[in-house]
Each structure stands twice: as structure tokens, then as C-alpha cells.
Design a protein around this motif. Structure first.
Motif, short mmCIF file in Angstrom:
data_model
loop_
_atom_site.label_atom_id
_atom_site.label_comp_id
_atom_site.label_asym_id
_atom_site.label_seq_id
_atom_site.Cartn_x
_atom_site.Cartn_y
_atom_site.Cartn_z
N ALA A 87 0.85 -1.20 0.00
CA ALA A 87 0.00 0.00 0.00
C ALA A 87 0.88 1.24 0.00
O ALA A 87 1.79 1.36 0.81
N GLY A 89 0.06 5.39 -0.17
CA GLY A 89 -0.94 6.45 -0.31
C GLY A 89 -0.31 7.82 -0.19
O GLY A 89 0.88 7.96 0.10
N LYS A 149 -5.60 3.21 8.01
CA LYS A 149 -4.74 3.78 9.06
C LYS A 149 -5.29 3.34 10.43
O LYS A 149 -6.49 3.03 10.55
N ASP A 174 -2.35 -0.44 8.96
CA ASP A 174 -0.92 -0.18 9.16
C ASP A 174 -0.73 0.46 10.52
O ASP A 174 -0.66 1.67 10.66
N LYS A 212 -0.32 -4.59 9.70
CA LYS A 212 0.93 -4.28 9.00
C LYS A 212 1.77 -3.32 9.85
O LYS A 212 1.26 -2.30 10.32
N HIS A 236 7.39 0.21 7.72
CA HIS A 236 6.79 1.21 6.83
C HIS A 236 7.87 1.77 5.87
O HIS A 236 7.88 2.96 5.56
N ARG A 239 9.76 4.64 7.45
CA ARG A 239 9.09 5.94 7.51
C ARG A 239 8.31 6.16 8.81
O ARG A 239 7.69 7.20 8.99
N ASP A 267 7.90 -6.82 4.38
CA ASP A 267 8.36 -5.89 3.34
C ASP A 267 9.52 -5.08 3.87
O ASP A 267 9.90 -5.17 5.03
N GLY A 269 12.80 -2.97 1.58
CA GLY A 269 14.08 -3.09 0.91
C GLY A 269 14.21 -4.26 -0.05
O GLY A 269 15.32 -4.58 -0.48
N ARG A 271 14.41 -5.79 -3.38
CA ARG A 271 14.73 -5.16 -4.66
C ARG A 271 14.99 -6.15 -5.80
O ARG A 271 15.38 -5.74 -6.89
N GLY A 290 7.24 -2.18 -2.14
CA GLY A 290 6.79 -0.80 -2.02
C GLY A 290 7.33 0.09 -3.12
O GLY A 290 6.76 0.19 -4.21
N ARG A 291 8.48 0.70 -2.85
CA ARG A 291 9.02 1.70 -3.79
C ARG A 291 9.29 1.14 -5.18
O ARG A 291 9.15 1.86 -6.18
C1 LIG Z 1 5.58 7.31 -0.24
C2 LIG Z 1 5.13 6.16 0.59
C3 LIG Z 1 3.81 6.12 1.03
C4 LIG Z 1 3.36 5.03 1.79
N1 LIG Z 1 2.04 4.97 2.16
C5 LIG Z 1 1.59 3.90 2.86
C6 LIG Z 1 0.21 3.77 3.21
O1 LIG Z 1 -0.63 4.62 2.90
N2 LIG Z 1 -0.18 2.66 3.90
C7 LIG Z 1 0.71 1.68 4.25
O2 LIG Z 1 0.32 0.68 4.86
N3 LIG Z 1 2.02 1.77 3.93
C8 LIG Z 1 2.47 2.83 3.24
N4 LIG Z 1 3.80 2.90 2.88
C9 LIG Z 1 4.71 1.78 3.25
C10 LIG Z 1 4.68 0.66 2.21
O3 LIG Z 1 3.46 -0.02 2.20
C11 LIG Z 1 5.77 -0.41 2.49
O4 LIG Z 1 5.65 -0.86 3.81
C12 LIG Z 1 7.20 0.06 2.23
O5 LIG Z 1 7.25 0.95 1.14
C13 LIG Z 1 8.09 -1.15 1.98
O6 LIG Z 1 9.42 -0.79 1.80
P1 LIG Z 1 10.11 -0.61 0.35
O7 LIG Z 1 9.54 0.65 -0.22
O8 LIG Z 1 11.55 -0.50 0.65
O9 LIG Z 1 9.74 -1.81 -0.48
C14 LIG Z 1 4.26 3.99 2.13
C15 LIG Z 1 5.58 4.03 1.65
C16 LIG Z 1 6.02 5.09 0.89
C17 LIG Z 1 7.44 5.08 0.38
#
Ligand SMILES: Cc1cc2nc3c(=O)[nH]c(=O)nc-3n(C[C@H](O)[C@H](O)[C@H](O)COP(=O)(O)O)c2cc1C
Length: 337
Positions: A87, A89, A149, A174, A212, A236, A239, A267, A269, A271, A290-291
Motif C-alpha cells: 500500500a 498512499g 490507518k 498499518d 501491518k 513502513h 518511515r 516488506d 528493501g 529489490r 513498495g518503492r
Molecule cells: C511514499 C510512501 C507512502 C506510503 N504509504 C503507505 C500507506 O498509505 N499505507 C501503508 O500501509 N504503507 C504505506 N507505505 C509503506 C509501504 O506499504 C511499504 O511498507 C514500504 O514501502 C516497503 O518498503 P520498500 O519501499 O523498501 O519496499 C508507504 C511508503 C512510501 C514510500
């Protein structure tokens, strides 16, 4: 369309908010939240990458495995491989509006479905975030998982019921977004949850409940006690809280606590297909991207997401052959050095 053209297009659209670095490790974007980086020093994001890099694979080619089976059943869902779209957002806030919230959700949900996987969608202070996810999922006849959320339990139940009515096979929360000030400032308070509150959510909803953002065995056990169906071991993407370990570091301890009792996703990292295999060897049932998929969605829409997922499929299959692994549902820890 190929991976390079997707990355070039994404770099252009992101206009600096994500540099689409050759190695996406959170160094260039450290502290860029909002944005695509990790919080504060960016160390939690970096630790995710480092933990996986520190985990090495045994190259084994004297064995009888001639073909690989990537198909799996996760939370009762038949998937082409144990890789799910995470996810994401708040596109306007975090990606400088590189695409709209609607376009993003559609690209993830549709692209994941086309690749035989399933995509998750996000939530945020503006209703457009959750609603765009639900609209994208409705277009795929419910084939998507909205992640809500950690709002008031009653509100979570209300949104989860909306997901169930749309035909979603599961919903998530999350929980690691418990300190998200932009939610609270917008009059939508979020916060940590007690076991009783988790139980309340579970007992008032009908589809599987995924929590999550679990990073300790104790929290995983608490989720299990509350009747939660699955957890995502996640920080996250670095984050939520600065200075957490990488998810690959904590995963084995969490698996030891709850393996066999509930579904364990992870999740952070991941890649490459080889990274997927490492997480499976450490005990995960499936992983989330994710990214990686954010770059694919921005640079190539649903087609980009599908293409990148198919690349992961090919990489995972090759890594399995070269470690003597035939089934994703049975990846022995011995394939790790
Ligand atoms: C810009 C951004 C926004 C995100 N928004 C959400 C969100 O709305 N809900 C959520 O459960 N996780 C959110 N995440 C976390 C991702 O679901 C995921 O846990 C994370 O990106 C995994 O790491 P990776 O990007 O290294 O693969 C967000 C991550 C990023 C980078």
C-alpha cells in the motif's frame, strides 16, 4: 516498454522527489518524509537494504531440481508468486503529484492482478486516498486489499465493512502509522491499539484482518492472541520510526514466535527476486514490494507494474534453480550462507 524506459519516465515525472537511483537504498533521499525517503537519518530504510545484503545465498547446482513452482496460497488466495503490491498512499504529498491518487491505485491494483498477484491500497487524511483505492479495487471486482490507518476502532470496522461489501478478500491496518500527525491534525486521530481493540476490530469484521507494521515477537504474539489473521513484518519502509533494525533482521524471531499460527508477510528493501527468496528462507509466507512498484507505476502505469512483477518472477525462479529450491512454499533456511 522495458525496465530502463520505465525508470527514465519515472525519473522525469518524479521531478526530483524520487531520483530513481541505481540502488534504491534511502541514502540520497534520507529524511525526505513527505517524499519517498526514510524518516530522520534514513537509517531504518537503509537497515532494510543492509539486512538483506548481509543475508547471502548458497549457490548450489548439483541437485535434481529442474523446474520451479512459484504458485502459492496466501490467506486463501491463489497467487502466481508470493509477491504482493504494498500500500502506498498520499501521492500528492509524497510524490509531488507525479500521478494522481486514482491513477496510482489503478496502476497497482490492475498491474498486480495482471501479473497474477494482488495489490494493496493506502489511506490518508484526505478521503481521496482511501476512496481512490476502493474505486480501483471495485474496477477489479474486489481483487485488492485496502490498508486502513490505525484510526478509531469503530471507524476501522466501518471501512472494513465497505471493503467486504466490495468483495475484497481481506483488509489491513498499518498500525505503525500510529503517530502520523497529519491524520490527527486533520481531525482523524490515529494511535496504537491494545489487544482488546484488535479483538474488537476482528470480532466486528468478516474478512481476514492483516496488521501491518509488526517489528517484535511480542507484538506478533499479541496480534495472534487477538485473532488477527496475518501480520506484515514492516517498518513502513523506514518511515515510521528512525533507528529500527531492518525487517530481515527481526523476521526470524517473529517467525519463531508465530509460525504456523498465522500468516507472516514481510516488506522493506526487497529489490530483486533473490531478495524475495531470502525473505522466504527466513520464514515469510510472502513479501510486499513498495518503492519498486511505485517507480513502475509512475513510469509505466499498470503495464509497468506487470512488467516489473514478471521480472521478479523470472529472477525468483532463477534464484530457486541456483539454490536447489523447487517450491516457494517450502524454502529451507539452509539455502542461506
Ligand atoms: C511514499 C510512501 C507512502 C506510503 N504509504 C503507505 C500507506 O498509505 N499505507 C501503508 O500501509 N504503507 C504505506 N507505505 C509503506 C509501504 O506499504 C511499504 O511498507 C514500504 O514501502 C516497503 O518498503 P520498500 O519501499 O523498501 O519496499 C508507504 C511508503 C512510501 C514510500
Amino acid at each position: 516498454m522495458d525496465i530502463n524506459s520505465i525508470k527514465t519516465a519515472a525519473r522525469k515525472k518524479f521531478a526530483g522527489v524520487c531520483r530513481v537511483c541505481p540502488i534504491c537504498n534511502g541514502v540520497a533521499c534520507a529524511g525526505e518524509v513527505p517524499g519517498m525517503g526514510g524518516l530522520g537519518s534514513g537509517s531504518a530504510f537503509y537497515h532494510n537494504i543492509q539486512a538483506l545484503a548481509d543475508c547471502r545465498l548458497n549457490l548450489r547446482t548439483v541437485h535434481s531440481v529442474k523446474k520451479t513452482d512459484l504458485t502459492c496460497r496466501v490467506l486463501g488466495l491463489d497467487l502466481a508468486m508470493p509477491v504482493i503490491g504494498a500500500a502506498i498512499g498520499g501521492i500528492a504529498l509524497n510524490m509531488n503529484g507525479a500521478v494522481t491518487e486514482e491513477e496510482y491505485a489503478k496502476a497497482i491494483v490492475n498491474g498486480c492482478r495482471k501479473a497474477g498477484s494482488i495489490g494493496m491500497t493506502g489511506d490518508g487524511p484526505q478521503p481521496v486516498v482511501f476512496d481512490s483505492g476502493m474505486a480501483a479495487i471495485a474496477k477489479e471486482q474486489g481483487w485488492g486489499i485496502p490498508v486502513i490507518k490505525p484510526r478509531d476502532p469503530e471507524k476501522i470496522v466501518e471501512l472494513a465493512k465497505q471493503a467486504a461489501a466490495a468483495g475484497c478478500p481481506a483488509f489491513g491496518m498499518d498500525i505503525d502509522a500510529a503517530a502520523l500527525v497529519n491524520m490527527t491534525n486533520a481531525g482523524q486521530p490515529v494511535g496504537p491499539k491494545t489487544i482488546e481493540e484488535l479483538e474488537f476490530i476482528k470480532n466486528h469484521t468478516t474478512i481476514p484482518f492483516i496488521v501491518k507494521g509488526i517489528m517484535t515477537p511480542d507484538d506478533a504474539e499479541a496480534c495472534w492472541q487477538a485473532g488477527v489473521d496475518a501480520i506484515v513484518v514492516s517498518n513502513h519502509g523506514g518511515r515510521a520510526l528512525d533507528h529500527t533494525p531492518g525487517t530481515a533482521e527481526v523476521l526470524p524471531y517473529i517467525v519463531e514466535a508465530v509460525k504456523g499460527k498465522m500468516t507472516v508477510l514481510v516488506d522493506g528493501g526487497i529489490r530483486s527476486g533473490a531478495d524475495v527468496l531470502k525473505m522466504l528462507a527466513l520464514g515469510a509466507d510472502a513479501v510486499l514490494l513498495g518503492r519498486t512498484l511505485a517507480i513502475a507505476a509512475v513510469g509505466g502505469g499498470a503495464e509497468g507494474v506487470e512488467l516489473v512483477l514478471n521480472q521478479y518472477k523470472a529472477e525468483l525462479s532463477a534464484a530457486m534453480l541456483l539454490t536447489g529450491t523447487d517450491q516457494v512454499s517450502d524454502v529451507p533456511v539452509e539455502i542461506l550462507w
